[in-house]
Design a protein around this motif. Structure first.
Motif, PDB file in Angstrom:
ATOM      1  N   GLN A 155       0.796  -1.154  -0.051  1.00  0.00           N
ATOM      2  CA  GLN A 155      -0.018  -0.104  -0.008  1.00  0.00           C
ATOM      3  C   GLN A 155       0.772   1.026  -0.047  1.00  0.00           C
ATOM      4  OE1 GLN A 155      -3.454   0.080  -0.159  1.00  0.00           O
ATOM      5  NE2 GLN A 155      -2.973   2.201  -0.555  1.00  0.00           N
ATOM      6  N   ASP A 156       1.094   1.850  -1.231  1.00  0.00           N
ATOM      7  CA  ASP A 156       2.163   3.237  -1.339  1.00  0.00           C
ATOM      8  C   ASP A 156       1.515   3.983  -0.763  1.00  0.00           C
ATOM      9  OD1 ASP A 156       4.212   4.687  -2.161  1.00  0.00           O
ATOM     10  OD2 ASP A 156       3.207   5.103  -3.734  1.00  0.00           O
ATOM     11  N   MET A 157       0.198   4.354  -0.921  1.00  0.00           N
ATOM     12  CA  MET A 157      -0.547   5.466  -0.670  1.00  0.00           C
ATOM     13  C   MET A 157      -1.109   5.283   0.990  1.00  0.00           C
ATOM     14  SD  MET A 157      -2.521   6.481  -4.132  1.00  0.00           S
ATOM     15  CE  MET A 157      -2.398   4.903  -4.713  1.00  0.00           C
ATOM     16  N   ASP A 158      -0.207   5.568   2.063  1.00  0.00           N
ATOM     17  CA  ASP A 158      -0.149   5.411   3.186  1.00  0.00           C
ATOM     18  C   ASP A 158      -1.003   6.383   4.193  1.00  0.00           C
ATOM     19  OD1 ASP A 158       1.815   6.941   3.025  1.00  0.00           O
ATOM     20  OD2 ASP A 158       3.349   5.697   3.761  1.00  0.00           O
ATOM     21  N   GLY A 159      -1.233   7.425   3.632  1.00  0.00           N
ATOM     22  CA  GLY A 159      -1.782   8.480   4.481  1.00  0.00           C
ATOM     23  C   GLY A 159      -0.766   9.368   4.962  1.00  0.00           C
ATOM     24  N   LYS A 160       0.351   9.176   4.720  1.00  0.00           N
ATOM     25  CA  LYS A 160       1.561  10.212   5.212  1.00  0.00           C
ATOM     26  C   LYS A 160       2.027  11.039   4.422  1.00  0.00           C
ATOM     27  CE  LYS A 160       3.292   6.603   8.535  1.00  0.00           C
ATOM     28  NZ  LYS A 160       2.545   5.651   8.360  1.00  0.00           N
ATOM     29  N   ASP A 161       1.555  10.889   3.054  1.00  0.00           N
ATOM     30  CA  ASP A 161       1.993  12.122   1.936  1.00  0.00           C
ATOM     31  C   ASP A 161       1.480  13.574   2.511  1.00  0.00           C
ATOM     32  OD1 ASP A 161       3.494  10.482   0.113  1.00  0.00           O
ATOM     33  OD2 ASP A 161       1.599   9.624  -0.588  1.00  0.00           O
ATOM     34  N   GLN A 162       0.321  13.462   2.950  1.00  0.00           N
ATOM     35  CA  GLN A 162      -0.189  14.841   3.478  1.00  0.00           C
ATOM     36  C   GLN A 162       0.609  15.450   4.570  1.00  0.00           C
ATOM     37  OE1 GLN A 162      -1.640  11.747   3.226  1.00  0.00           O
ATOM     38  NE2 GLN A 162      -3.693  12.006   2.367  1.00  0.00           N
ATOM     39  N   LYS A 163       1.474  14.667   5.443  1.00  0.00           N
ATOM     40  CA  LYS A 163       2.252  15.409   6.414  1.00  0.00           C
ATOM     41  C   LYS A 163       3.658  15.617   5.826  1.00  0.00           C
ATOM     42  CE  LYS A 163       0.228  13.049  10.506  1.00  0.00           C
ATOM     43  NZ  LYS A 163       0.731  12.648  11.797  1.00  0.00           N
ATOM     44  N   ALA A 164       4.152  15.089   4.671  1.00  0.00           N
ATOM     45  CA  ALA A 164       5.353  15.112   4.265  1.00  0.00           C
ATOM     46  C   ALA A 164       5.617  16.403   3.362  1.00  0.00           C
ATOM     47  CB  ALA A 164       5.639  14.180   3.254  1.00  0.00           C
ATOM     48  N   LEU A 165       6.980  16.719   3.248  1.00  0.00           N
ATOM     49  CA  LEU A 165       7.202  17.707   2.336  1.00  0.00           C
ATOM     50  C   LEU A 165       7.944  16.615   1.083  1.00  0.00           C
ATOM     51  CD1 LEU A 165       9.208  20.652   4.262  1.00  0.00           C
ATOM     52  CD2 LEU A 165       6.919  20.768   2.981  1.00  0.00           C
ATOM     53  N   HIS A 166       7.679  17.269  -0.073  1.00  0.00           N
ATOM     54  CA  HIS A 166       7.929  16.396  -1.335  1.00  0.00           C
ATOM     55  C   HIS A 166       9.062  17.131  -2.028  1.00  0.00           C
ATOM     56  CE1 HIS A 166       4.310  13.984  -0.687  1.00  0.00           C
ATOM     57  NE2 HIS A 166       3.656  14.906  -0.146  1.00  0.00           N
TER      58      HIS A 166
END
Length: 148
Positions: free
Chosen positions: A37-48
């Protein structure tokens, strides 16, 4: 030459988000033959941290301040497109990520979860293995720390 952009999740446009997910899937799911599961709900907290070559996303990481993923600041989802790996983009995107953590969060201690086979790459960037190897999505990993 690699053009680096640093963006919050909300600042990503739809095409950039699509390109990120496509690159991560191309390498982590298809190339490495790993269903996870790549989309783990953490992208929203990250800086990309996005690396573009002639307008095309070829390298990427996501970075986290302490407490958003690990206790320490961290870098994850480090990826370079298969046809772009001979151009030193891995080192460039990692150095940009390290710099971004230092500049945005004043962090000198950084944790990563490295696939075991590539830990020599991270050692050249100053990361040191800590603890024992472990399986993450059925791939051997090891925790690594960089301290200034």
């Amino acid at each position: 030459m690699l053009e680096i952009k640093l963006k919050s999740f909300k600042a990503l446009n739809i095409q950039e988000l699509y390109d990120i997910l496509q690159l991560r899937t191309e390498v982590f799911v298809v190339e490495q033959d790993c269903v996870y599961q790549d989309m783990d709900g953490k992208d929203q907290k990250a800086l990309h941290v996005l690396g573009f070559k002639k307008g095309v996303l070829v390298a990427y990481t996501r970075i986290f301040k302490p407490g958003d993923y690990f206790e320490d600041a961290s870098i994850g989802r480090v990826v370079v497109g298969k046809n772009e790996r001979s151009f030193n983009y891995g080192q460039l995107i990692m150095q940009a990520s390290i710099n971004a953590l230092e500049e945005n969060f004043n962090q000198k201690r950084i944790r990563i979860s490295s696939q075991v086979y590539i830990q020599e790459f991270y050692k050249k960037l100053g990361f040191k293995p800590v603890g024992e190897e472990y399986l993450e999505d059925n791939i051997p990993h090891i925790a690594m720390i960089k301290e200034k």
